[in-house]
Design an enzyme around this catalytic site. Structure first.
Site, PDB file in Angstrom:
ATOM      1  N   THR A  83       0.869  -1.223   0.311  1.00 22.62           N
ATOM      2  CA  THR A  83       0.397  -0.225  -0.212  1.00 22.62           C
ATOM      3  C   THR A  83       0.778   0.889  -0.143  1.00 22.62           C
ATOM      4  O   THR A  83       0.436   2.673  -1.101  1.00 22.62           O
ATOM      5  CB  THR A  83      -0.512  -0.198   1.447  1.00 22.62           C
ATOM      6  N   THR A 159       2.108  -4.032   4.669  1.00 25.52           N
ATOM      7  CA  THR A 159       2.100  -4.620   6.377  1.00 25.52           C
ATOM      8  C   THR A 159       1.732  -6.015   5.924  1.00 25.52           C
ATOM      9  O   THR A 159       1.429  -6.571   7.271  1.00 25.52           O
ATOM     10  CB  THR A 159       1.022  -3.480   6.900  1.00 25.52           C
ATOM     11  N   ASP A 160       0.965  -7.212   5.267  1.00 26.73           N
ATOM     12  CA  ASP A 160       0.360  -8.290   5.733  1.00 26.73           C
ATOM     13  C   ASP A 160       1.221  -9.003   6.472  1.00 26.73           C
ATOM     14  O   ASP A 160       1.736  -9.879   7.076  1.00 26.73           O
ATOM     15  CB  ASP A 160      -1.175  -8.675   4.215  1.00 26.73           C
ATOM     16  N   LYS A 238       0.949  -7.746  13.144  1.00 23.88           N
ATOM     17  CA  LYS A 238      -0.313  -7.014  12.778  1.00 23.88           C
ATOM     18  C   LYS A 238      -1.488  -6.982  13.275  1.00 23.88           C
ATOM     19  O   LYS A 238      -1.651  -8.473  12.864  1.00 23.88           O
ATOM     20  CB  LYS A 238       0.084  -7.111  10.927  1.00 23.88           C
TER      21      LYS A 238
END
Ligand code: ASP
Length: 444
Positions: A83, A159-160, A238
């Protein structure tokens, strides 16, 4: 026919709708982005006429190369995608275009005041698609940048699976002479609520203002744009799908916080990897980029069947995410659980076939204790290795890395229970006060 992005007026039998045309290949409708920001779908058969009010013109990306400033440290930014490197095309509404590295960095001129910035594209992808082969590409790029004299590296990443990658880099890169900071963003780089700017700037300040050497993550500490947390590479998860402060240290403290306004860095962790402690680091630095491919994580749940375990017979490593202190459904307290005998046998068979089986907990906080409940005791007796307080994803990466770089099974098994890169917190206290500090409060 108008093109995506064109401002159009769609005339229907009883009304007209104005907005930007959004590309839509999935259905046979026209999708229009209204002024309010909402999208509407209109059946094509109902459209009487479409008038183009204004044609969409694609903007030229900014590609300016800032001048080299002698005296400033050099940071190499390695881009992998995610992202942070995406943008929403507001004119078409739905298209996610990818930033080129130069274009992304041109959004953050402040970075160029902190350091001389070099930038390089490793891949352009969302992190859910990452494979071990991508870790190899990153490791090679990091080696090259270190050889070329970088004072620090920022690796931008989706980020995943950022936590998996940070663990992979921490294991693969031994004796790092410089900081490698992974940075992601929960909101794309062109949005008002974008978190990339603060994360990148704080990472750059952390690199240039401290003596840290090693792998860490830099993300929002709270949901405000006030400070970023520098998080441990192997103990960070996360924990929220969308919040900007989604990343939290688990069973550990953060390493440091960086104030966004004052640029001040405050260390929180008692011990951290320092450049000064590694005078020969440049000489001793080594990359071991191999990861065994056939490794997996299996989450335990009620109603499991033996074939779920025996599936992993052909694998080299398996991390079981057990319940609580490290149990799996292998006990037979009553007739309804008869099949659990088979579950136990299946795990035994998997181990006999040569697969290294490690037990972690799906509890997130705390560590496994495989000597409390009979189910765990029996599993430990047949050779399931306790994963201590490791996150199951870190245990997975560690196991793949050990299997990729070592041949001796006993050595691999013994390394699984030992702290190599901060993945096992030997100081993990059993007091709740310590846990409380790491427990996130995430109501939003
Ligand atoms: N799915 C995206 C990724 O991990 C999410 C993000 O970048 O934040 O690449």
């Amino acid at each position: 026919m108008p093109n995506p992005g064109d401002k159009v007026k769609v005339i229907l039998k009883d009304r007209a709708i104005e907005g930007a045309l959004i590309p839509n290949e999935e259905t046979d409708s026209l999708v229009i982005k209204l002024k309010s920001g909402y999208n509407v779908g209109i059946e094509k058969s109902k459209v009487q006429k479409i008038e183009v009010l204004m044609e969409h013109k694609a903007k030229e990306p900014v590609r300016e190369k800032p001048k080299f400033k002698p005296g400033l440290p050099t940071i190499s930014i390695l881009h992998t995608g995610g992202t942070i490197a995406s943008k929403v095309d507001y004119e078409t509404g739905g298209v996610i275009a990818r930033f080129e590295p130069e274009e992304l960095l041109a959004n953050y001129p402040e970075l160029f005041k902190i350091a001389n910035i070099k930038s390089r594209l490793v891949s352009k992808m969302f992190s859910e698609d990452m494979r071990f082969g991508h870790y190899k590409l990153m490791i090679k790029a990091i080696e090259d940048e270190i050889k070329a004299g970088a004072d620090g590296i920022i690796l931008t990443h989706g980020t995943d699976t950022l936590g998996y990658t940070s663990a992979a880099l921490a294991f693969a890169l031994e004796n790092l002479p410089i900081p490698i900071i992974l940075v992601g963003a929960q909101r794309s780089s062109d949005r008002g609520s974008n978190d990339a700017a603060m994360n990148l700037i704080c990472a750059a300040n952390f690199i240039t203002k401290t003596d840290f050497a090693g792998v860490a993550i830099c993300m929002h500490e709270t949901s405000e744009d006030t400070s970023a947390a520098i998080l441990p590479a192997c103990k960070t998860r996360k924990l929220h799908t969308s919040r900007r402060d989604a990343f939290r240290a688990v069973n550990d403290t953060i390493i440091a916080k960086v104030d966004f306004k004052t640029h001040k860095v405050a260390f929180v962790a008692k011990g951290y990897e320092k450049k000064a402690a590694k005078p020969d680091a440049k000489k001793n630095f080594a990359a071991r980029p191999n990861f065994e491919e056939k490794v997996a994580i299996l989450k335990c749940h009620p109603n499991m069947f033996p074939e779920q375990f025996s599936f992993f017979k052909d694998y080299k490593g398996l991390v079981i995410e057990g319940t609580g202190l490290g149990q799996a459904p292998t006990g037979v307290p009553n007739e309804l659980c008869k099949i659990h005998e088979e579950n136990f046998k299946a795990i035994e068979e998997v181990i006999k076939s040569g697969t290294v089986v490690v037990m972690c907990s799906q509890c997130i906080f705390g560590k496994v204790h495989m000597h409390v409940y009979s189910n765990a005791i029996n599993l430990a007796n047949i050779g399931v290795i306790p994963g201590e307080d490791m996150l199951s994803e870190t245990a997975f990466i560690k196991l793949a890395w050990l299997l990729g770089n070592y041949n001796d099974k006993d050595e691999i098994k013994s390394f699984m229970g030992k702290n190599l890169r901060g993945e096992i917190n030997e100081r993990l206290l059993l007091d709740d006060a310590n846990l409380g500090r790491t427990l996130p409060s995430m109501k939003g």
